[in-house]
Scaffold this motif. Structure first.
Motif, PDB file in Angstrom:
ATOM      1  N   PRO A   6       0.829  -1.212   0.000  1.00  0.00           N
ATOM      2  CA  PRO A   6       0.000   0.000   0.000  1.00  0.00           C
ATOM      3  C   PRO A   6       0.858   1.255   0.000  1.00  0.00           C
ATOM      4  CG  PRO A   6      -0.779  -1.584   1.628  1.00  0.00           C
ATOM      5  CD  PRO A   6       0.548  -2.083   1.143  1.00  0.00           C
ATOM      6  N   GLY A   7       0.481   2.210  -0.833  1.00  0.00           N
ATOM      7  CA  GLY A   7       1.204   3.467  -0.888  1.00  0.00           C
ATOM      8  C   GLY A   7       0.595   4.477   0.057  1.00  0.00           C
ATOM      9  N   PRO A   8       1.211   5.626   0.197  1.00  0.00           N
ATOM     10  CA  PRO A   8       0.691   6.660   1.095  1.00  0.00           C
ATOM     11  C   PRO A   8      -0.563   7.291   0.509  1.00  0.00           C
ATOM     12  CG  PRO A   8       2.489   7.544  -0.195  1.00  0.00           C
ATOM     13  CD  PRO A   8       2.408   6.077  -0.532  1.00  0.00           C
ATOM     14  N   PRO A   9      -1.300   8.042   1.302  1.00  0.00           N
ATOM     15  CA  PRO A   9      -2.408   8.822   0.744  1.00  0.00           C
ATOM     16  C   PRO A   9      -1.896   9.775  -0.334  1.00  0.00           C
ATOM     17  CG  PRO A   9      -2.527   8.779   3.140  1.00  0.00           C
ATOM     18  CD  PRO A   9      -1.197   8.190   2.763  1.00  0.00           C
ATOM     19  N   ILE A  10      -2.761  10.119  -1.260  1.00  0.00           N
ATOM     20  CA  ILE A  10      -2.406  11.026  -2.336  1.00  0.00           C
ATOM     21  C   ILE A  10      -3.361  12.220  -2.318  1.00  0.00           C
ATOM     22  CG2 ILE A  10      -3.849   9.806  -4.024  1.00  0.00           C
ATOM     23  CD1 ILE A  10      -1.698  10.491  -6.139  1.00  0.00           C
ATOM     24  N   ILE A  11      -2.847  13.398  -2.619  1.00  0.00           N
ATOM     25  CA  ILE A  11      -3.666  14.603  -2.704  1.00  0.00           C
ATOM     26  C   ILE A  11      -4.072  14.793  -4.162  1.00  0.00           C
ATOM     27  CG2 ILE A  11      -3.831  17.054  -2.160  1.00  0.00           C
ATOM     28  CD1 ILE A  11      -3.127  15.334   0.254  1.00  0.00           C
ATOM     29  N   ILE A  12      -5.367  14.889  -4.428  1.00  0.00           N
ATOM     30  CA  ILE A  12      -5.868  15.079  -5.786  1.00  0.00           C
ATOM     31  C   ILE A  12      -6.409  16.497  -5.915  1.00  0.00           C
ATOM     32  CG2 ILE A  12      -7.486  14.288  -7.552  1.00  0.00           C
ATOM     33  CD1 ILE A  12      -7.498  11.557  -6.179  1.00  0.00           C
ATOM     34  N   VAL A  13      -5.919  17.216  -6.923  1.00  0.00           N
ATOM     35  CA  VAL A  13      -6.319  18.604  -7.149  1.00  0.00           C
ATOM     36  C   VAL A  13      -6.977  18.710  -8.529  1.00  0.00           C
ATOM     37  CG1 VAL A  13      -5.559  21.004  -7.246  1.00  0.00           C
ATOM     38  CG2 VAL A  13      -4.362  19.380  -5.751  1.00  0.00           C
ATOM     39  N   PRO A  14      -8.307  18.721  -8.596  1.00  0.00           N
ATOM     40  CA  PRO A  14      -8.949  18.933  -9.892  1.00  0.00           C
ATOM     41  C   PRO A  14      -8.803  20.386 -10.308  1.00  0.00           C
ATOM     42  CG  PRO A  14     -10.605  18.862  -8.155  1.00  0.00           C
ATOM     43  CD  PRO A  14      -9.281  18.592  -7.503  1.00  0.00           C
ATOM     44  N   ALA A  15      -8.438  20.612 -11.556  1.00  0.00           N
ATOM     45  CA  ALA A  15      -8.157  21.991 -11.975  1.00  0.00           C
ATOM     46  C   ALA A  15      -8.591  22.218 -13.414  1.00  0.00           C
ATOM     47  CB  ALA A  15      -6.659  22.281 -11.832  1.00  0.00           C
ATOM     48  N   TRP A  16      -9.369  23.258 -13.621  1.00  0.00           N
ATOM     49  CA  TRP A  16      -9.775  23.670 -14.964  1.00  0.00           C
ATOM     50  C   TRP A  16      -9.401  25.129 -15.154  1.00  0.00           C
ATOM     51  CZ3 TRP A  16     -14.500  26.543 -16.569  1.00  0.00           C
ATOM     52  CH2 TRP A  16     -14.606  26.636 -17.968  1.00  0.00           C
ATOM     53  N   ASN A  17      -8.419  25.367 -15.999  1.00  0.00           N
ATOM     54  CA  ASN A  17      -7.939  26.733 -16.283  1.00  0.00           C
ATOM     55  C   ASN A  17      -7.625  27.500 -15.001  1.00  0.00           C
ATOM     56  OD1 ASN A  17      -8.213  26.206 -19.000  1.00  0.00           O
ATOM     57  ND2 ASN A  17     -10.144  27.304 -19.227  1.00  0.00           N
ATOM     58  N   GLU A  18      -6.765  26.899 -14.184  1.00  0.00           N
ATOM     59  CA  GLU A  18      -6.391  27.502 -12.904  1.00  0.00           C
ATOM     60  C   GLU A  18      -4.911  27.868 -12.875  1.00  0.00           C
ATOM     61  OE1 GLU A  18      -8.246  28.422 -10.526  1.00  0.00           O
ATOM     62  OE2 GLU A  18     -10.057  27.195 -10.418  1.00  0.00           O
ATOM     63  N   GLN A  19      -4.373  28.356 -13.997  1.00  0.00           N
ATOM     64  CA  GLN A  19      -2.948  28.685 -14.048  1.00  0.00           C
ATOM     65  C   GLN A  19      -2.571  29.770 -13.050  1.00  0.00           C
ATOM     66  OE1 GLN A  19      -2.127  30.018 -18.053  1.00  0.00           O
ATOM     67  NE2 GLN A  19      -2.850  32.107 -17.660  1.00  0.00           N
TER      68      GLN A  19
END
Length: 252
Positions: A6-19
């Protein structure tokens, strides 16, 4: 393909045109949780979102079309499962979520499969929503509290940790419709036998870009929220085949 360990938790960042914001958000996440990988899902972005995220040190998954938050998160959950991560935390790209609170959500996963970072849960919380949008949030929270058999005050929060049984369920069934990533996803989790709870969280002002909901659209939000809840309650999903969960710390 999943890894054996098992790997560590992962942070998921959904992004749409967020430069404008995604670089600072990724750097803040990495500073607050240096041992956790950060995955930015560029949701059909037409600007430099993906490039800026990579420069800030994130892994980047680029979707060819804009699928919305639900579609981006489903892709992120599938990445997490295939790479053997034990949990995933959604953090928005606009800087409104405080990455320093991520460990609080992850710690609560020892007791539940989904942990909501709930606004409005403390008297000193300065974040306020008024009018029809607030009415919708109150009704949704009351209905889902009954389903979850525990008090939930902010079921539309996008700041959530998912682990245990919920991670596999969301990788296959995470909804992509409007408000599905909040309301319907919790109904799916509860019907799949997941436990849902919350911890207090604080919302900050956006660093840039445009908010997804404007005051002039509050009434539309109210009706859409009601429809999303109704749809979630009448739908059926085949979620019985989800594998047994692996809890934080390796406890089943």
């Amino acid at each position: 393909m999943s890894t054996d360990r098992p790997g560590p938790p992962i942070i998921i960042v959904p992004a749409w045109n967020e430069q404008q914001t995604v670089g600072d958000t990724v750097r803040e996440i990495r500073a607050a949780t240096p041992d956790l990988p950060v995955l930015v899902v560029s949701d059909g972005s037409t600007d430099r979102t993906a490039e800026v995220a990579r420069e800030a040190g994130a892994l980047v998954l680029e979707l060819p079309f804009n699928l919305g938050v639900g579609g981006a998160m489903r892709a992120g959950f599938r990445y997490a499962v295939r790479h053997g991560h034990t949990a995933a935390v959604q953090v928005d790209a606009d800087g409104q979520h405080d990455p320093a609170e991520v460990p609080l959500l992850l710690a609560k996963l020892t007791e539940a499969d989904v942990v909501i970072g709930a606004r409005f849960s403390t008297p000193d919380d300065e974040y306020r929503v008024r009018g029809p949008r607030r009415w919708a949030m109150v009704v949704l929270s009351k209905v889902l509290s009954r389903l979850a058999k525990t008090r939930l005050t902010d079921v539309t929060s996008g700041f959530k940790a998912s682990g245990g049984r919920a991670l596999a369920v969301f990788a296959e069934h995470y909804p992509v419709e409007y408000l599905g990533d909040t309301v319907e996803s919790l109904v799916i989790a509860l019907r799949a036998g997941c436990r849902v709870t919350q911890v207090p969280a604080h919302m900050r002002p956006r660093r840039g870009g445009n908010p997804s909901h404007r005051p002039v659209k509050s009434m539309i939000y109210l009706f859409r929220a009601g429809f999303a809840l109704l749809l979630a309650l009448i739908r059926r999903w085949e979620t019985a085949d989800a594998p047994e969960p692996v809890r934080q710390g390796g406890v089943p």
